[in-house]
Scaffold this motif. Structure first.
Motif, short mmCIF file in Angstrom:
data_model
loop_
_atom_site.label_atom_id
_atom_site.label_comp_id
_atom_site.label_asym_id
_atom_site.label_seq_id
_atom_site.Cartn_x
_atom_site.Cartn_y
_atom_site.Cartn_z
N ASP A 155 0.84 -1.21 0.00
CA ASP A 155 0.00 0.00 0.00
C ASP A 155 0.87 1.25 0.00
OD1 ASP A 155 -2.28 -1.43 -0.08
OD2 ASP A 155 -2.77 -1.21 2.06
N GLN A 156 1.91 1.23 0.85
CA GLN A 156 2.81 2.40 0.90
C GLN A 156 3.49 2.60 -0.45
OE1 GLN A 156 4.97 0.85 4.29
NE2 GLN A 156 4.48 2.71 5.48
N LYS B 71 2.47 1.78 -3.39
CA LYS B 71 1.54 2.30 -4.40
C LYS B 71 1.28 3.79 -4.17
CE LYS B 71 -0.55 -2.04 -5.66
NZ LYS B 71 -1.56 -3.01 -5.30
N GLU B 72 1.25 4.18 -2.90
CA GLU B 72 1.04 5.59 -2.59
C GLU B 72 2.25 6.41 -3.08
OE1 GLU B 72 -0.41 6.30 1.41
OE2 GLU B 72 0.64 8.22 1.45
N TRP B 73 3.46 5.95 -2.78
CA TRP B 73 4.66 6.67 -3.24
C TRP B 73 4.70 6.72 -4.78
CZ3 TRP B 73 7.71 3.09 0.51
CH2 TRP B 73 7.62 3.60 1.82
#
Ligand SMILES: Cc1cc2nc3c(=O)[nH]c(=O)nc-3n(C[C@H](O)[C@H](O)[C@H](O)COP(=O)(O)O)c2cc1C
Length: 246
Positions: A184-185, A187-189
């Motif tokens: 998730d992190q 994909k956010e970055w």
């Protein structure tokens, strides 16, 4: 029994083949286009560029000059500090996860920032992959039931017109380049880093008078297949780029 002359002939042929093989293989490598030296002196001051930045809806079909294409790519995500290899766009943990695929009439190329060059990935015009039929407008958007004006018969609709732009830049983040973080992190970055490259493109275009538009609409499945993307490579945004329509 083969004669000694014959054996020597075969030996010489084999040695020559061995010596020249790497040259032949190299000659058959992917087509590479060395881009012009970027011109870092041009364009509007940054505040003036911000004042005119807007997403375009019309596209000229005229090819971009080689200098404009070179400067566009350098501004988007080129190396601006050769000593450290860092780029015009920051990236989380300096993962440099965003690759730019350049779709032009004769093929799709990958921008190699280190050598400031384009490496062919696929031959042929693939720009139609960026055409996405308009989704039905949600009832909350605009007047319920109101349809956008119908273009005259035979005229391309706005979403179709993006495929007329001579260049479409595809921004692909490879989340395997993040050395830490969960999915998730990462994909956010990836989304944040891609957004920054996108804004570099928009500001460069505003600064030198080119049209562009950030777009998430595209045929992702076909693009993945065409470019043979890995699971970790996410095609997130595309930018048609053209001169102003006269
Ligand atoms: C993440 C993102 C995705 C977008 N996707 C599309 C798209 O698929 N198609 C499109 O026509 N415009 C797309 N846009 C452009 C927006 O519609 C546009 O930025 C918005 O209407 C504001 O207009 P402006 O950029 O001129 O200020 C996108 C913009 C962003 C930032």
């Amino acid at each position: 029994m083969p004669s000694t002359n014959f054996k020597n002939h075969v030996l010489v042929t084999l040695i020559l083949a061995f010596l020249f093989c790497p040259l032949v293989l190299r000659a058959q490598g992917p087509k590479t286009i060395k881009l012009n030296e970027p011109n870092k002196e041009r364009g509007l001051p940054v505040m003036a560029a911000l004042a005119v930045r807007a997403s375009a809806t019309e596209w000229s079909t005229r090819d971009l000059s080689s200098q404009d294409l070179s400067d566009l790519l350098w501004a988007a995500n080129g190396i601006n500090r050769p000593d450290s290899g860092k780029k015009t766009a920051p990236s989380a943990m300096n993962a440099q996860d965003v690759d730019i695929y350049v779709f032009i009439k004769d093929g799709v190329y990958l921008y190699e920032a280190k050598s400031h060059s384009l490496v062919e990935v696929v031959a042929g015009d693939q720009r139609s992959l960026f055409f996405q039929p308009r989704r039905p407008r949600p009832a909350t958007a605009g007047q319920p039931g109101q349809q956008p004006p119908t273009p005259p018969a035979g005229a391309p609709r706005p979403q179709e017109q993006v495929t007329m732009a001579p260049v479409v830049l595809l921004l692909v983040s490879d989340i395997s380049r993040f050395r830490a973080g969960n999915d998730d992190q990462k994909k956010e970055w990836a989304a944040l880093d891609t957004g920054i490259v996108s804004q570099n493109i928009s500001l460069f275009c505003a600064g030198i008078g080119l049209n562009t538009r950030p777009r998430s609409g595209m045929d992702r499945d076909k693009i993945r297949e065409l470019l043979k993307l890995k699971e970790t490579q996410l095609p997130l945004l595309n930018h048609p780029v053209s001169y102003k329509k006269q």
